[in-house]
Design a protein around this motif. Structure first.
Motif, PDB file in Angstrom:
ATOM      1  N   VAL A  19    -131.157  -3.530 -37.197  1.00 38.74           N
ATOM      2  CA  VAL A  19    -130.656  -2.826 -38.387  1.00 38.74           C
ATOM      3  C   VAL A  19    -131.806  -2.144 -39.142  1.00 38.74           C
ATOM      4  CG1 VAL A  19    -130.672  -4.633 -40.189  1.00 38.74           C
ATOM      5  CG2 VAL A  19    -128.806  -3.043 -40.058  1.00 38.74           C
ATOM      6  N   ILE A  20    -132.973  -2.758 -39.136  1.00 39.64           N
ATOM      7  CA  ILE A  20    -134.129  -2.129 -39.797  1.00 39.64           C
ATOM      8  C   ILE A  20    -134.629  -0.962 -38.940  1.00 39.64           C
ATOM      9  CG2 ILE A  20    -136.497  -2.487 -40.623  1.00 39.64           C
ATOM     10  CD1 ILE A  20    -135.701  -5.246 -41.506  1.00 39.64           C
ATOM     11  N   LYS A  21    -134.646  -1.183 -37.644  1.00 42.98           N
ATOM     12  CA  LYS A  21    -135.092  -0.118 -36.737  1.00 42.98           C
ATOM     13  C   LYS A  21    -134.233   1.139 -36.930  1.00 42.98           C
ATOM     14  CE  LYS A  21    -136.680  -0.658 -32.214  1.00 42.98           C
ATOM     15  NZ  LYS A  21    -136.513  -1.374 -30.982  1.00 42.98           N
ATOM     16  N   LYS A  22    -132.926   0.942 -37.093  1.00 41.25           N
ATOM     17  CA  LYS A  22    -132.009   2.078 -37.208  1.00 41.25           C
ATOM     18  C   LYS A  22    -132.126   2.763 -38.575  1.00 41.25           C
ATOM     19  CE  LYS A  22    -127.215   3.266 -36.637  1.00 41.25           C
ATOM     20  NZ  LYS A  22    -126.034   2.810 -37.323  1.00 41.25           N
ATOM     21  N   ASN A  23    -132.252   1.986 -39.639  1.00 41.20           N
ATOM     22  CA  ASN A  23    -132.164   2.555 -40.988  1.00 41.20           C
ATOM     23  C   ASN A  23    -133.512   2.760 -41.681  1.00 41.20           C
ATOM     24  OD1 ASN A  23    -129.127   2.609 -41.525  1.00 41.20           O
ATOM     25  ND2 ASN A  23    -129.467   0.567 -40.678  1.00 41.20           N
TER      26      ASN A  23
ATOM     27  N   ASP B  56    -126.454  -3.332 -46.124  1.00 37.58           N
ATOM     28  CA  ASP B  56    -125.174  -2.749 -46.484  1.00 37.58           C
ATOM     29  C   ASP B  56    -125.419  -1.249 -46.716  1.00 37.58           C
ATOM     30  OD1 ASP B  56    -122.335  -3.233 -47.857  1.00 37.58           O
ATOM     31  OD2 ASP B  56    -123.487  -1.833 -49.076  1.00 37.58           O
ATOM     32  N   LYS B  57    -124.531  -0.429 -46.167  1.00 30.87           N
ATOM     33  CA  LYS B  57    -124.752   1.026 -46.235  1.00 30.87           C
ATOM     34  C   LYS B  57    -124.917   1.532 -47.662  1.00 30.87           C
ATOM     35  CE  LYS B  57    -122.832   2.856 -42.005  1.00 30.87           C
ATOM     36  NZ  LYS B  57    -121.625   3.267 -41.313  1.00 30.87           N
ATOM     37  N   LYS B  58    -124.210   0.900 -48.612  1.00 31.72           N
ATOM     38  CA  LYS B  58    -124.312   1.348 -50.016  1.00 31.72           C
ATOM     39  C   LYS B  58    -125.433   0.627 -50.756  1.00 31.72           C
ATOM     40  CE  LYS B  58    -119.730   3.013 -51.101  1.00 31.72           C
ATOM     41  NZ  LYS B  58    -118.421   2.397 -51.131  1.00 31.72           N
ATOM     42  N   GLU B  59    -125.499  -0.687 -50.559  1.00 27.52           N
ATOM     43  CA  GLU B  59    -126.452  -1.495 -51.337  1.00 27.52           C
ATOM     44  C   GLU B  59    -127.866  -1.471 -50.766  1.00 27.52           C
ATOM     45  OE1 GLU B  59    -125.547  -2.895 -54.180  1.00 27.52           O
ATOM     46  OE2 GLU B  59    -123.533  -2.086 -53.843  1.00 27.52           O
ATOM     47  N   GLY B  60    -127.978  -1.211 -49.483  1.00 28.21           N
ATOM     48  CA  GLY B  60    -129.304  -1.180 -48.859  1.00 28.21           C
ATOM     49  C   GLY B  60    -129.674  -2.489 -48.193  1.00 28.21           C
ATOM     50  N   LEU B  61    -130.984  -2.736 -48.154  1.00 26.71           N
ATOM     51  CA  LEU B  61    -131.535  -3.845 -47.366  1.00 26.71           C
ATOM     52  C   LEU B  61    -132.025  -4.970 -48.277  1.00 26.71           C
ATOM     53  CD1 LEU B  61    -132.676  -4.624 -44.458  1.00 26.71           C
ATOM     54  CD2 LEU B  61    -134.778  -3.476 -45.179  1.00 26.71           C
TER      55      LEU B  61
ATOM     56  N   PRO C 111    -136.939   2.990 -39.901  1.00 26.06           N
ATOM     57  CA  PRO C 111    -137.860   2.871 -38.746  1.00 26.06           C
ATOM     58  C   PRO C 111    -139.326   2.739 -39.157  1.00 26.06           C
ATOM     59  CG  PRO C 111    -136.829   5.067 -38.860  1.00 26.06           C
ATOM     60  CD  PRO C 111    -136.113   4.209 -39.842  1.00 26.06           C
ATOM     61  N   VAL C 112    -139.679   3.282 -40.324  1.00 29.88           N
ATOM     62  CA  VAL C 112    -141.079   3.192 -40.757  1.00 29.88           C
ATOM     63  C   VAL C 112    -141.506   1.732 -40.977  1.00 29.88           C
ATOM     64  CG1 VAL C 112    -140.559   3.507 -43.235  1.00 29.88           C
ATOM     65  CG2 VAL C 112    -142.788   4.193 -42.342  1.00 29.88           C
ATOM     66  N   LEU C 113    -140.559   0.874 -41.353  1.00 27.70           N
ATOM     67  CA  LEU C 113    -140.908  -0.544 -41.554  1.00 27.70           C
ATOM     68  C   LEU C 113    -141.252  -1.205 -40.218  1.00 27.70           C
ATOM     69  CD1 LEU C 113    -138.342  -1.916 -44.177  1.00 27.70           C
ATOM     70  CD2 LEU C 113    -140.806  -1.702 -44.427  1.00 27.70           C
ATOM     71  N   VAL C 114    -140.524  -0.809 -39.186  1.00 28.89           N
ATOM     72  CA  VAL C 114    -140.791  -1.378 -37.857  1.00 28.89           C
ATOM     73  C   VAL C 114    -142.144  -0.899 -37.333  1.00 28.89           C
ATOM     74  CG1 VAL C 114    -140.011  -1.384 -35.460  1.00 28.89           C
ATOM     75  CG2 VAL C 114    -138.367  -1.706 -37.302  1.00 28.89           C
ATOM     76  N   SER C 115    -142.433   0.395 -37.498  1.00 33.70           N
ATOM     77  CA  SER C 115    -143.722   0.884 -36.976  1.00 33.70           C
ATOM     78  C   SER C 115    -144.889   0.296 -37.779  1.00 33.70           C
ATOM     79  CB  SER C 115    -143.771   2.417 -36.939  1.00 33.70           C
ATOM     80  OG  SER C 115    -143.555   2.935 -38.206  1.00 33.70           O
ATOM     81  N   MET C 116    -144.680   0.059 -39.072  1.00 29.59           N
ATOM     82  CA  MET C 116    -145.733  -0.597 -39.874  1.00 29.59           C
ATOM     83  C   MET C 116    -145.960  -2.029 -39.380  1.00 29.59           C
ATOM     84  SD  MET C 116    -145.857  -3.096 -42.397  1.00 29.59           S
ATOM     85  CE  MET C 116    -144.255  -3.106 -43.184  1.00 29.59           C
TER      86      MET C 116
END
Ligand SMILES: Cc1cc2nc3c(=O)[nH]c(=O)nc-3n(C[C@H](O)[C@H](O)[C@H](O)COP(=O)(O)OP(=O)(O)OC[C@H]3O[C@@H](n4cnc5c(N)ncnc54)[C@H](O)[C@@H]3O)c2cc1C
Length: 288
Positions: free
Chosen positions: A85-89, A64-69, A91-96
């Motif tokens: 959605v993780i890739k967009k918001n 959620d844009k306000k609440e986060g992930l 991206p460091v989590l995806v590369s990790m």
């Protein structure tokens, strides 16, 4: 060899809490990617295994844009890596995730299992702490939430009490003008890091530092924030020499131990270099 055990397979979270509370010598198993290794090595031999892998209530990614992930504990590394959605918001989590173990391990290993295992060389925790994540956990007696940076208390030890499960990882909504970066130093591709560094930078304007986080992996018994270096950066106009100074502080304040892979001195050096590079990378991403 793995000792015999009794296998418990709850269908719901409520059942899981009840079964966990009922059996004393009981270990949770999710993906088994870490647990089965320690069982095979004979380090633990629980009488019961509580398999939570198939509990649907714990398998989700919500943003959620306000609440986060919010990521449910049984979500696999591969699902996180593939999440748009993780890739967009974040991206460091995806590369990790992309560099965590092999696809086979990522397909079955879970984020909750990784955090609960609390290996100081684990990849997700430093990144999540740099993103100011919290962890929700609990059992039959109730649930609580704490900052992830307080959750690991020692090598492979967490704040979980008997009968409690990791339930969810929560990451705040990304702040504007924020960048984050993570790199581990390893000899074998996709292996655990000999050391690792995560950084996040939030800017005021084009280059003034509003907030910074530096979190090191395998640099002590738990993921280690380098607060002295963070304080050096906040409020300043960022530049390469400040990142070099922060790297120097990181190599002084970390607490790595020597093993067959690298001496303490070598680890301190690499941690300093990685800190400087990750700050630079996070800074560039924040400006982009
Ligand atoms: C070949 C190989 C390479 C690897 N490389 C990496 C790497 O590069 N980086 C990295 O970070 N990790 C790596 N790992 C470790 C592994 O991928 C993770 O630790 C994995 O995410 C653990 O999740 P799991 O679901 O398999 O946990 P399990 O093995 O099922 O459980 C791990 C521990 O957590 C407990 N547990 C599990 N889920 C919960 C829960 N929800 N609540 C409470 N306790 C729970 C278990 O009781 C156990 O103590 C590697 C593993 C292997 C086998």
């Amino acid at each position: 060899m793995i000792n015999d055990f009794n296998y418990l397979r709850p269908g719901t979270l409520k059942e899981a809490f009840a079964m966990y509370a009922e059996h004393d010598d009981c270990k949770v198993i999710c993906g088994g990617q870490s647990l089965l290794i320690v069982m095979r090595q004979g380090m633990i031999a629980p009488e019961y295994l509580l398999d939570i892998k198939h509990i649907k209530e714990l398998n989700y990614i919500e943003f959620d844009k306000k609440e986060g992930l919010r990521i449910g504990a049984t979500t696999t590394h591969r699902t996180i890596e593939k999440s748009d959605v993780i890739k967009k918001n974040y991206p460091v989590l995806v590369s990790m995730e992309n560099k965590l173990a092999s696809i086979q391990v990522r397909n079955w290993g879970t984020i909750g299992g990784n955090i609960a295992h609390a290996d100081p060389a684990g990849d997700p925790a430093p990144v999540l702490i740099a993103l100011k994540a919290s962890v929700k956990f609990g059992g039959a007696a109730g649930e609580k939430t704490m900052l992830l940076e307080d959750f690991s208390v020692d090598y492979f030890e967490t704040a979980l009490s008997k009968g409690e499960l990791v339930l969810e990882i929560q990451v705040p909504a990304p702040e504007p003008k924020t960048g984050a970066a993570y790199q581990k130093f390893n000899l074998l591709e996709s292996d655990m890091g000999i050391v690792a560094a995560a950084a996040s930078v939030t800017l005021n304007g084009n280059s003034k530092c509003k907030d910074a986080r530096i979190v090191l992996g395998n640099a002590g018994s738990t993921p280690k924030r380098i607060k002295r270096a963070e304080e050096l950066l906040v409020g300043k106009t960022l530049n390469e020499s400040l990142f070099a100074e922060a790297g120097k502080i990181a190599s002084e304040d970390c607490e790595p131990v020597a093993d067959i892979h690298a001496s303490e001195e070598h680890r301190r050096h690499i941690l300093g270099v990685l800190t400087k590079r990750m700050l630079q990378k996070a800074f560039e991403e924040a400006r982009a």
